[in-house]
Scaffold this motif. Structure first.
Motif, PDB file in Angstrom:
ATOM      1  N   THR A   1     -15.744 -41.903  41.133  1.00 50.10           N
ATOM      2  CA  THR A   1     -15.744 -41.395  39.771  1.00 50.10           C
ATOM      3  C   THR A   1     -16.850 -42.002  38.915  1.00 50.10           C
ATOM      4  OG1 THR A   1     -14.121 -43.050  39.060  1.00 50.10           O
ATOM      5  CG2 THR A   1     -13.265 -40.933  39.855  1.00 50.10           C
ATOM      6  N   ASN A   2     -17.757 -42.726  39.533  1.00 51.58           N
ATOM      7  CA  ASN A   2     -18.951 -43.226  38.855  1.00 51.58           C
ATOM      8  C   ASN A   2     -20.163 -42.738  39.633  1.00 51.58           C
ATOM      9  OD1 ASN A   2     -21.230 -45.457  38.682  1.00 51.58           O
ATOM     10  ND2 ASN A   2     -20.029 -45.651  36.813  1.00 51.58           N
ATOM     11  N   PHE A   3     -21.225 -42.390  38.931  1.00 52.16           N
ATOM     12  CA  PHE A   3     -22.412 -41.810  39.571  1.00 52.16           C
ATOM     13  C   PHE A   3     -23.015 -42.720  40.637  1.00 52.16           C
ATOM     14  CE2 PHE A   3     -24.160 -44.402  36.190  1.00 52.16           C
ATOM     15  CZ  PHE A   3     -25.347 -44.887  36.703  1.00 52.16           C
TER      16      PHE A   3
ATOM     17  N   SER B   1     -18.075 -36.882  44.825  1.00 60.71           N
ATOM     18  CA  SER B   1     -18.380 -37.577  43.576  1.00 60.71           C
ATOM     19  C   SER B   1     -17.866 -36.744  42.414  1.00 60.71           C
ATOM     20  CB  SER B   1     -19.891 -37.789  43.434  1.00 60.71           C
ATOM     21  OG  SER B   1     -20.185 -38.562  42.285  1.00 60.71           O
ATOM     22  N   TYR B   2     -17.360 -37.416  41.400  1.00 54.31           N
ATOM     23  CA  TYR B   2     -16.900 -36.732  40.193  1.00 54.31           C
ATOM     24  C   TYR B   2     -17.779 -37.163  39.030  1.00 54.31           C
ATOM     25  CZ  TYR B   2     -14.201 -35.796  35.987  1.00 54.31           C
ATOM     26  OH  TYR B   2     -13.823 -35.384  34.732  1.00 54.31           O
ATOM     27  N   ALA B   3     -18.357 -36.198  38.325  1.00 57.19           N
ATOM     28  CA  ALA B   3     -19.247 -36.492  37.200  1.00 57.19           C
ATOM     29  C   ALA B   3     -18.413 -36.773  35.961  1.00 57.19           C
ATOM     30  CB  ALA B   3     -20.196 -35.325  36.952  1.00 57.19           C
TER      31      ALA B   3
ATOM     32  N   TYR C   1     -18.322 -32.847  42.051  1.00 56.67           N
ATOM     33  CA  TYR C   1     -17.420 -32.150  41.142  1.00 56.67           C
ATOM     34  C   TYR C   1     -17.846 -32.423  39.698  1.00 56.67           C
ATOM     35  CZ  TYR C   1     -13.800 -31.022  44.645  1.00 56.67           C
ATOM     36  OH  TYR C   1     -13.103 -30.510  45.698  1.00 56.67           O
ATOM     37  N   ILE C   2     -17.784 -31.390  38.866  1.00 51.44           N
ATOM     38  CA  ILE C   2     -18.063 -31.558  37.441  1.00 51.44           C
ATOM     39  C   ILE C   2     -17.186 -30.566  36.681  1.00 51.44           C
ATOM     40  CG2 ILE C   2     -20.018 -29.922  37.356  1.00 51.44           C
ATOM     41  CD1 ILE C   2     -21.384 -32.083  35.486  1.00 51.44           C
ATOM     42  N   PRO C   3     -16.594 -30.963  35.546  1.00 48.18           N
ATOM     43  CA  PRO C   3     -15.601 -30.104  34.896  1.00 48.18           C
ATOM     44  C   PRO C   3     -16.136 -29.041  33.943  1.00 48.18           C
ATOM     45  CG  PRO C   3     -15.625 -32.235  33.845  1.00 48.18           C
ATOM     46  CD  PRO C   3     -16.582 -32.332  34.994  1.00 48.18           C
ATOM     47  N   THR C   4     -17.460 -28.864  33.858  1.00 45.84           N
ATOM     48  CA  THR C   4     -17.999 -27.845  32.959  1.00 45.84           C
ATOM     49  C   THR C   4     -19.068 -27.011  33.665  1.00 45.84           C
ATOM     50  OG1 THR C   4     -19.763 -29.281  32.092  1.00 45.84           O
ATOM     51  CG2 THR C   4     -17.625 -29.349  30.958  1.00 45.84           C
TER      52      THR C   4
END
Length: 384
Positions: free
Chosen positions: A108-110, A131-133, A152-155
């Protein structure tokens, strides 16, 4: 199934989504590990450095902008990849992996893209790394790695910006924002209900969020008080002893001003429901929680990593970005006096292209893990 969620202790923005996803796994009977990425690699120095460096930058935003802009490059990304596989991190991560045997890893960190991914690939471990942005609207260039299994990115805004940076389109996926359970499971409250519950007055309310790091000051309430605005201000988040004294001094100067300072609380959702506008630094969790509960957000301290927040708020008109206190109050004063704009704001929230659901995010992760396994066991993969 065992999932590993690795964060970096550089603010709550990386820990909270890791914890939210882990809770979703555990309630379905799976095992979830939530650990500091550098401690999993037996590197307490880098864990300490990231923690201290981020807290310093939060308190010195001008330095943060210069420093992070200079270091946010693909060259730095390549340097991370080299160091991660040529230092002790590789050996110590392998020991952690053999002890815990996770089925997948979500960073969860770049930094995870260029620390954990190259280690896993160098060791030829049979495990996908996602990876989660956590910044929601972009991901630092220093986290660029074409060989990452999935980002993964939520937008949709963030997805498009990542693809422009060079991320493979088939390895960038829009996901639901992983709300923590206290927000996701919260009963919907009207402003009036929330204010009664929290013993707040029935009046225009600003929620000042200082966050877990206690970033904020008393300038805003002084500006509101000097203008004689009939507002209520609620300050949540960590309050240092010095900040508490400053608020106490303010209250003596303006005894009739409706100021509440509950400090660090565990029912932030109720306070968001009670407010008309939330304000604070551009932390993705605070901002997205406001979006989930349909409250506009005023970003008061825009850091380099969160710069694309401005693009999102301008595009969908569900908040504002402004660093100067007087102009912040100007914006909110105009919003306060414009009932038509307040009604339009409510309508815009219903049209936001966002999803908020940790369980749905985990469903997608399970699906991607199965795809990854199938791809590895297919005849063509075995021949290759």
């Amino acid at each position: 199934m065992i999932g590993a969620f690795l964060y970096v202790d550089a603010g709550k923005g990386h820990y909270v989504p890791a914890k939210a996803l882990a809770e979703s796994m555990e309630k379905r009977g799976h095992k979830a590990l939530v650990e500091d990425m550098f401690l999993a690699c037996n590197s307490p120095f880098w864990a300490f450095y990231c923690k201290r460096e981020w807290r310093f930058m939060l308190r010195h935003p001008k330095i943060e902008g210069i420093y992070h802009r200079a270091h946010d490059t693909k060259l730095i990304a390549a340097l991370f990849r080299f160091l991660s596989t040529h230092m002790h991190l590789k050996k110590d991560f392998l020991a952690w992996y053999n002890l815990n045997t996770p089925d997948f890893i979500v960073c969860t960190n770049f930094l995870g893209a260029n620390v954990i991914t190259p280690i896993v690939q160098k060791l030829r471990l049979e495990i996908p790394v996602f990876s989660y942005a956590a910044d929601a609207f972009n991901n630092p260039t220093a986290g660029f790695n074409k060989r990452l299994d999935l980002m993964y990115i939520p937008t949709f805004l963030g997805r498009d910006l990542l693809i422009k940076k060079g991320h493979p389109e088939d390895r960038v996926k829009v996901c639901p924002f992983p709300l923590k359970s206290s927000i996701q499971n919260l009963k919907v409250l009207s402003k009036q209900e929330a204010r009664r519950l929290l013993n707040l007055k029935e009046m225009f309310t600003i929620l000042l969020n200082f966050g877990g790091e206690g970033i904020g000051n008393t300038e805003f309430v002084y500006e509101v008080a000097r203008r004689g605005l009939p507002w209520q201000v609620v300050v949540v988040g960590k309050l240092t002893a010095f900040t508490k004294k400053r608020f106490a001094f303010f209250q003596k100067q303006y005894p009739d001003f409706s100021l509440h300072t509950p400090g660090f609380i565990d029912n932030i959702g109720e306070y968001i429901y009670a407010c008309d506008v939330q304000a604070g630094k551009a932390g993705a969790n605070a901002l997205m929680e406001s979006m989930a509960l349909a409250r506009p957000f005023l970003v008061s301290d825009l850091l380099f990593a969160a710069r694309d927040t401005t693009t999102f708020l301008n595009r969908y008109q569900v908040g504002w970005c402004e660093n100067k206190t007087a102009k912040q109050v100007d914006i909110l004063q105009q919003f306060y006096g414009d009932k038509e704009e307040q009604d339009q704001m409510k309508k815009r929230f219903s049209a936001l292209p966002l999803r908020f659901n940790s369980d749905a995010f985990m469903d997608d992760i399970y699906e991607e893990v199965e795809k990854w396994k199938t791809a590895r066991t297919s005849p063509s993969a075995q021949i290759g």
